[in-house]
Design a protein around this motif. Structure first.
Motif, PDB file in Angstrom:
ATOM      1  N   GLY A 108       1.964 -58.924 -83.666  1.00  0.00           N
ATOM      2  CA  GLY A 108       3.349 -58.408 -83.528  1.00  0.00           C
ATOM      3  C   GLY A 108       4.205 -58.251 -84.648  1.00  0.00           C
ATOM      4  N   ASP A 109       3.569 -58.382 -85.819  1.00  0.00           N
ATOM      5  CA  ASP A 109       3.989 -58.361 -87.110  1.00  0.00           C
ATOM      6  C   ASP A 109       4.743 -56.900 -87.391  1.00  0.00           C
ATOM      7  N   LEU A 110       5.740 -56.984 -88.013  1.00  0.00           N
ATOM      8  CA  LEU A 110       6.440 -55.903 -88.260  1.00  0.00           C
ATOM      9  C   LEU A 110       5.698 -54.541 -88.956  1.00  0.00           C
ATOM     10  N   THR A 147      10.175 -48.864 -80.142  1.00  0.00           N
ATOM     11  CA  THR A 147      10.084 -49.835 -80.921  1.00  0.00           C
ATOM     12  C   THR A 147      11.295 -50.071 -81.902  1.00  0.00           C
ATOM     13  N   ALA A 148      11.910 -48.730 -82.340  1.00  0.00           N
ATOM     14  CA  ALA A 148      13.126 -48.862 -82.969  1.00  0.00           C
ATOM     15  C   ALA A 148      14.365 -49.430 -82.678  1.00  0.00           C
ATOM     16  N   ILE A 149      14.449 -49.211 -81.113  1.00  0.00           N
ATOM     17  CA  ILE A 149      15.703 -49.823 -80.318  1.00  0.00           C
ATOM     18  C   ILE A 149      15.396 -51.203 -80.103  1.00  0.00           C
ATOM     19  N   HIS A 150      14.205 -51.623 -79.816  1.00  0.00           N
ATOM     20  CA  HIS A 150      13.781 -53.280 -79.879  1.00  0.00           C
ATOM     21  C   HIS A 150      14.216 -53.882 -81.069  1.00  0.00           C
ATOM     22  N   TRP A 151      13.780 -53.405 -82.387  1.00  0.00           N
ATOM     23  CA  TRP A 151      14.267 -53.932 -83.402  1.00  0.00           C
ATOM     24  C   TRP A 151      15.791 -54.132 -83.714  1.00  0.00           C
ATOM     25  N   GLU A 194      17.114 -50.813 -93.075  1.00  0.00           N
ATOM     26  CA  GLU A 194      16.385 -50.760 -94.355  1.00  0.00           C
ATOM     27  C   GLU A 194      15.144 -51.468 -94.361  1.00  0.00           C
ATOM     28  N   THR A 195      14.863 -52.543 -93.383  1.00  0.00           N
ATOM     29  CA  THR A 195      13.742 -53.297 -93.298  1.00  0.00           C
ATOM     30  C   THR A 195      12.592 -52.514 -92.779  1.00  0.00           C
ATOM     31  N   VAL A 196      12.928 -51.818 -91.626  1.00  0.00           N
ATOM     32  CA  VAL A 196      12.102 -51.227 -90.702  1.00  0.00           C
ATOM     33  C   VAL A 196      11.531 -49.940 -91.774  1.00  0.00           C
ATOM     34  N   LEU A 197      12.467 -49.493 -92.239  1.00  0.00           N
ATOM     35  CA  LEU A 197      12.041 -48.039 -93.138  1.00  0.00           C
ATOM     36  C   LEU A 197      11.163 -48.558 -94.171  1.00  0.00           C
ATOM     37  N   GLY A 198      11.424 -49.690 -94.772  1.00  0.00           N
ATOM     38  CA  GLY A 198      10.677 -50.382 -95.754  1.00  0.00           C
ATOM     39  C   GLY A 198       9.285 -50.350 -95.327  1.00  0.00           C
ATOM     40  N   ALA A 199       9.038 -51.197 -94.109  1.00  0.00           N
ATOM     41  CA  ALA A 199       7.772 -51.242 -93.580  1.00  0.00           C
ATOM     42  C   ALA A 199       7.011 -49.869 -93.380  1.00  0.00           C
ATOM     43  N   TYR A 200       7.737 -49.072 -92.767  1.00  0.00           N
ATOM     44  CA  TYR A 200       7.168 -47.613 -92.616  1.00  0.00           C
ATOM     45  C   TYR A 200       6.610 -47.227 -93.874  1.00  0.00           C
ATOM     46  N   HIS A 201       7.592 -47.027 -95.085  1.00  0.00           N
ATOM     47  CA  HIS A 201       7.095 -46.622 -96.553  1.00  0.00           C
ATOM     48  C   HIS A 201       5.869 -47.319 -96.764  1.00  0.00           C
ATOM     49  N   ASP A 202       5.900 -48.780 -96.787  1.00  0.00           N
ATOM     50  CA  ASP A 202       4.557 -49.514 -96.939  1.00  0.00           C
ATOM     51  C   ASP A 202       3.380 -49.069 -96.279  1.00  0.00           C
ATOM     52  N   GLY A 203       3.390 -48.496 -94.985  1.00  0.00           N
ATOM     53  CA  GLY A 203       2.589 -48.192 -94.246  1.00  0.00           C
ATOM     54  C   GLY A 203       2.166 -46.742 -94.706  1.00  0.00           C
ATOM     55  N   THR A 235      10.872 -41.767 -89.524  1.00  0.00           N
ATOM     56  CA  THR A 235      12.269 -42.088 -89.987  1.00  0.00           C
ATOM     57  C   THR A 235      13.273 -41.378 -89.168  1.00  0.00           C
ATOM     58  N   VAL A 236      13.199 -40.160 -88.612  1.00  0.00           N
ATOM     59  CA  VAL A 236      14.134 -39.706 -87.822  1.00  0.00           C
ATOM     60  C   VAL A 236      14.250 -40.555 -86.410  1.00  0.00           C
ATOM     61  N   ALA A 237      13.169 -40.752 -85.800  1.00  0.00           N
ATOM     62  CA  ALA A 237      12.990 -41.444 -84.517  1.00  0.00           C
ATOM     63  C   ALA A 237      13.702 -42.738 -84.638  1.00  0.00           C
ATOM     64  N   ALA A 238      13.412 -43.603 -85.789  1.00  0.00           N
ATOM     65  CA  ALA A 238      14.182 -44.842 -86.200  1.00  0.00           C
ATOM     66  C   ALA A 238      15.477 -44.958 -86.207  1.00  0.00           C
TER      67      ALA A 238
END
Length: 325
Positions: free
Chosen positions: A31-33, A65-69, A77-86, A121-124
């Motif tokens: 369940g980790d981001l 998932t973005a709605i849940h977060w 910015e935390t979510v988008l940062g995780a996406y960029h790490d991916g 990015t657009v969806a989140a």
């Protein structure tokens, strides 16, 4: 035949890339981001290249998932940062495969992962904006219901419990008059210009008065209740001449307001008095500004307005800030 093999090889590399993102290293919580965002990237790749993968997901599943977060209060910015790490992980994987795969396969894989980043990015971002709009609308509806109860003097305690909005023992009671913007007088543009003006007024009131201030406003004006209690005393929030000037500049029209303060149970009476005073001030063509009701036992229709040191906009054609309506 060579072209077919190349196409098959490209698909194999894409499949490996998706598997690399979908199945992170051992020991990482499911369940980790970071794990979830990598899985969302893999879903996006499958959706973008349905000929390669058996069961492409619906884009709505990625937005879910973005709605849940957003509801959990995780910053965008935390979510988008995780996406960029991916994405960085995926590109590093492609670079490691460059020796075994052709450059065209690596380029195709990189193109796919960049398109996947665009999708998530657009969806989140869209999901976050919509969720915050919904929360803001729900809060606004609750606040308007509560202020209506305060104005009537009935059902305040029950509505406060239902809405979760705390009620102060004492309030500033403000009656506000908002004149029409020049754009509202143009044929066909009145309603739209009026709504934009009202949104600017509400946004300008939010910062100096805080989220606990309650308002019931239309494009022509209304009532604002500002709490006075121990909570607000730590960070004083009050309607002042300076605040009214800021709101006038944002609205691009000169506002007139009358103000008093009193205990919660007297709000219906005080609202009637400040609006009565406001009506008399407007009928007397007095200049815009903030008019205090210092003593409810006295007739104060001749009081002069409190003014800040700077100039207040005095004409709807002379805007302090040149934003469009």
């Amino acid at each position: 035949m060579a072209g077919t093999q190349a196409g098959s090889g490209t698909k194999t590399l894409r499949t490996k890339l998706v598997e690399h993102l979908r199945y992170p290293a051992r020991g990482v919580p499911p369940g980790d981001l970071a794990t979830i965002t990598r899985s969302c990237l893999a879903d996006a790749m499958e959706a973008l290249d349905p000929g390669t993968f058996a069961a492409p997901p619906e884009p709505a599943e990625i937005a879910g998932t973005a709605i849940h977060w957003a509801r959990e209060g995780i910053a965008l910015e935390t979510v988008l940062g995780a996406y960029h790490d991916g994405i960085r992980t995926g590109l590093e994987f492609l670079a490691a495969q460059a020796g075994d795969a052709g450059s065209d396969q690596v380029v195709a894989g990189a193109g796919l992962i960049v398109r996947a980043l665009e999708m998530v990015t657009v969806a989140a971002s869209t999901a976050y904006v919509e969720e915050h709009r919904l929360v803001a609308k729900e809060h606004q509806t609750a606040a308007q219901t509560l202020v209506s109860a305060l104005l009537s003097g009935h059902g305040v305690a029950q509505l406060a419990r239902q809405t979760g909005i705390s009620v102060a023992p004492t309030y500033q009671v403000v009656a506000v008059s908002i004149p029409p913007h020049s754009d509202e007088l143009r044929p066909g543009g009145g309603a739209t210009a009026g709504r934009r003006k009202l949104r600017r007024v509400q946004a300008a009131l939010a910062k100096p008065l805080g989220s606990r201030a309650l308002s019931l406003l239309s494009t022509e004006g209304g009532t604002v209740l500002v709490p006075i209690d121990d909570v607000s005393a730590l960070t004083p929030l009050a309607m002042t001449a300076e605040v009214l000037e800021v709101v006038s500049e944002a609205a691009e029209v000169p506002l007139t307001a009358t103000i008093t303060a009193g205990v919660r149970c007297r709000i219906p009476e005080l609202v009637g008095r400040v609006h009565d005073l406001l009506g008399r001030i407007r009928a007397a063509n007095r200049p815009p500004g903030l008019y205090p009701m210092a003593d409810l036992g006295e007739s104060i229709g001749c009081d002069t307005p409190q003014r800040a040191g700077g100039a207040v906009v005095t004409s709807s054609n002379k805007h302090g800030i040149g934003r469009p309506a």
